[in-house]
Scaffold this motif. Structure first.
Motif, PDB file in Angstrom:
ATOM      1  N   VAL A 121       0.851  -1.196   0.000  1.00 27.67           N
ATOM      2  CA  VAL A 121       0.000   0.000   0.000  1.00 27.67           C
ATOM      3  C   VAL A 121       0.888   1.248   0.000  1.00 27.67           C
ATOM      4  CG1 VAL A 121      -1.729   1.312   1.294  1.00 27.67           C
ATOM      5  CG2 VAL A 121      -1.951  -1.171   1.081  1.00 27.67           C
ATOM      6  N   GLU A 122       1.971   1.212   0.739  1.00 25.11           N
ATOM      7  CA  GLU A 122       2.877   2.363   0.767  1.00 25.11           C
ATOM      8  C   GLU A 122       3.463   2.623  -0.626  1.00 25.11           C
ATOM      9  OE1 GLU A 122       6.499   4.238   3.403  1.00 25.11           O
ATOM     10  OE2 GLU A 122       5.945   2.141   3.724  1.00 25.11           O
ATOM     11  N   GLU A 123       3.839   1.591  -1.339  1.00 23.75           N
ATOM     12  CA  GLU A 123       4.357   1.741  -2.710  1.00 23.75           C
ATOM     13  C   GLU A 123       3.268   2.281  -3.638  1.00 23.75           C
ATOM     14  OE1 GLU A 123       7.737  -1.800  -2.692  1.00 23.75           O
ATOM     15  OE2 GLU A 123       5.632  -2.315  -3.081  1.00 23.75           O
ATOM     16  N   PHE A 124       2.036   1.826  -3.427  1.00 24.57           N
ATOM     17  CA  PHE A 124       0.894   2.344  -4.192  1.00 24.57           C
ATOM     18  C   PHE A 124       0.784   3.854  -4.018  1.00 24.57           C
ATOM     19  CE2 PHE A 124      -3.482   3.783  -3.349  1.00 24.57           C
ATOM     20  CZ  PHE A 124      -3.985   3.787  -4.649  1.00 24.57           C
ATOM     21  N   TYR A 125       0.889   4.327  -2.784  1.00 20.42           N
ATOM     22  CA  TYR A 125       0.794   5.762  -2.525  1.00 20.42           C
ATOM     23  C   TYR A 125       1.902   6.525  -3.241  1.00 20.42           C
ATOM     24  CZ  TYR A 125      -3.177   6.084   0.605  1.00 20.42           C
ATOM     25  OH  TYR A 125      -4.459   6.093   1.111  1.00 20.42           O
ATOM     26  N   LYS A 126       3.087   5.947  -3.311  1.00 19.85           N
ATOM     27  CA  LYS A 126       4.176   6.601  -4.051  1.00 19.85           C
ATOM     28  C   LYS A 126       3.836   6.685  -5.535  1.00 19.85           C
ATOM     29  CE  LYS A 126       7.831   5.405  -0.851  1.00 19.85           C
ATOM     30  NZ  LYS A 126       8.923   4.490  -0.541  1.00 19.85           N
ATOM     31  N   LYS A 127       3.260   5.633  -6.079  1.00 26.29           N
ATOM     32  CA  LYS A 127       2.896   5.604  -7.503  1.00 26.29           C
ATOM     33  C   LYS A 127       1.882   6.693  -7.850  1.00 26.29           C
ATOM     34  CE  LYS A 127       4.629   1.652  -9.298  1.00 26.29           C
ATOM     35  NZ  LYS A 127       5.393   1.516 -10.496  1.00 26.29           N
ATOM     36  N   ILE A 128       0.960   6.961  -6.938  1.00 26.57           N
ATOM     37  CA  ILE A 128      -0.067   7.972  -7.225  1.00 26.57           C
ATOM     38  C   ILE A 128       0.319   9.349  -6.670  1.00 26.57           C
ATOM     39  CG2 ILE A 128      -1.919   6.261  -7.398  1.00 26.57           C
ATOM     40  CD1 ILE A 128      -2.927   7.334  -4.636  1.00 26.57           C
ATOM     41  N   ASN A 129       1.555   9.468  -6.209  1.00 24.80           N
ATOM     42  CA  ASN A 129       2.067  10.739  -5.670  1.00 24.80           C
ATOM     43  C   ASN A 129       1.212  11.264  -4.524  1.00 24.80           C
ATOM     44  OD1 ASN A 129       4.297  10.942  -7.462  1.00 24.80           O
ATOM     45  ND2 ASN A 129       2.855  11.544  -9.068  1.00 24.80           N
ATOM     46  N   ALA A 130       0.887  10.379  -3.606  1.00 26.16           N
ATOM     47  CA  ALA A 130       0.078  10.757  -2.437  1.00 26.16           C
ATOM     48  C   ALA A 130       0.879  10.484  -1.163  1.00 26.16           C
ATOM     49  CB  ALA A 130      -1.226   9.979  -2.433  1.00 26.16           C
ATOM     50  N   ASP A 131       0.451  11.074  -0.072  1.00 30.38           N
ATOM     51  CA  ASP A 131       1.180  11.016   1.199  1.00 30.38           C
ATOM     52  C   ASP A 131       0.588   9.956   2.129  1.00 30.38           C
ATOM     53  OD1 ASP A 131       2.466  11.462   3.629  1.00 30.38           O
ATOM     54  OD2 ASP A 131       2.412  13.638   3.408  1.00 30.38           O
ATOM     55  N   TYR A 132       1.162   8.769   2.062  1.00 26.10           N
ATOM     56  CA  TYR A 132       0.724   7.627   2.869  1.00 26.10           C
ATOM     57  C   TYR A 132       0.800   7.927   4.368  1.00 26.10           C
ATOM     58  CZ  TYR A 132       0.821   2.708   4.496  1.00 26.10           C
ATOM     59  OH  TYR A 132       0.573   1.512   5.116  1.00 26.10           O
TER      60      TYR A 132
END
Length: 115
Positions: free
Chosen positions: A3-14
């Motif tokens: 999930v943390e990697e997903f947030y990086k992909k969408i440029n969001a702040d996990y």
């Protein structure tokens, strides 16, 4: 992908989402389940039927979910569509809706790889 990697992909702040919702496990579970939520499908049907009252309800819900989960691009596009529907302004509705679709599909595409 995590999930943390997903947030990086969408440029969001996990980390911001975890701080707001106060529990990493809950955030992870909700994010993974996002792709099962029917709100977007309901929005599509309402827009297809030109039932703008129902479309407003669904896009407003999607906007809130996006805000809570830190999906900033989707939040921005749903916010624009929400305000147009709220104020009965239909001049740019189709392009605003297409932006919501694009932003939503980007999230779903990346979510398919989350384990």
């Amino acid at each position: 992908m995590t999930v943390e990697e997903f947030y990086k992909k969408i440029n969001a702040d996990y980390q911001d989402v975890i701080r707001r919702l106060a529990n990493k496990q809950i955030v992870d579970r909700i994010v993974v389940k996002f792709k099962e939520d029917k709100t977007f499908n309901n929005l599509q049907e309402a827009m297809k039927q030109k039932d703008y009252k129902e479309a407003f309800r669904f896009v407003h819900t999607l906007k809130g979910t996006s805000a809570n989960l830190g999906f900033s691009k989707l939040y921005k596009s749903t916010n624009i569509l929400t305000e147009s529907l709220r104020n009965n302004i239909y001049d740019h509705l189709e392009e605003e809706y297409k932006k919501v679709i694009k932003d939503y599909q980007e999230i779903i595409t990346f979510l398919k790889d989350v384990k």
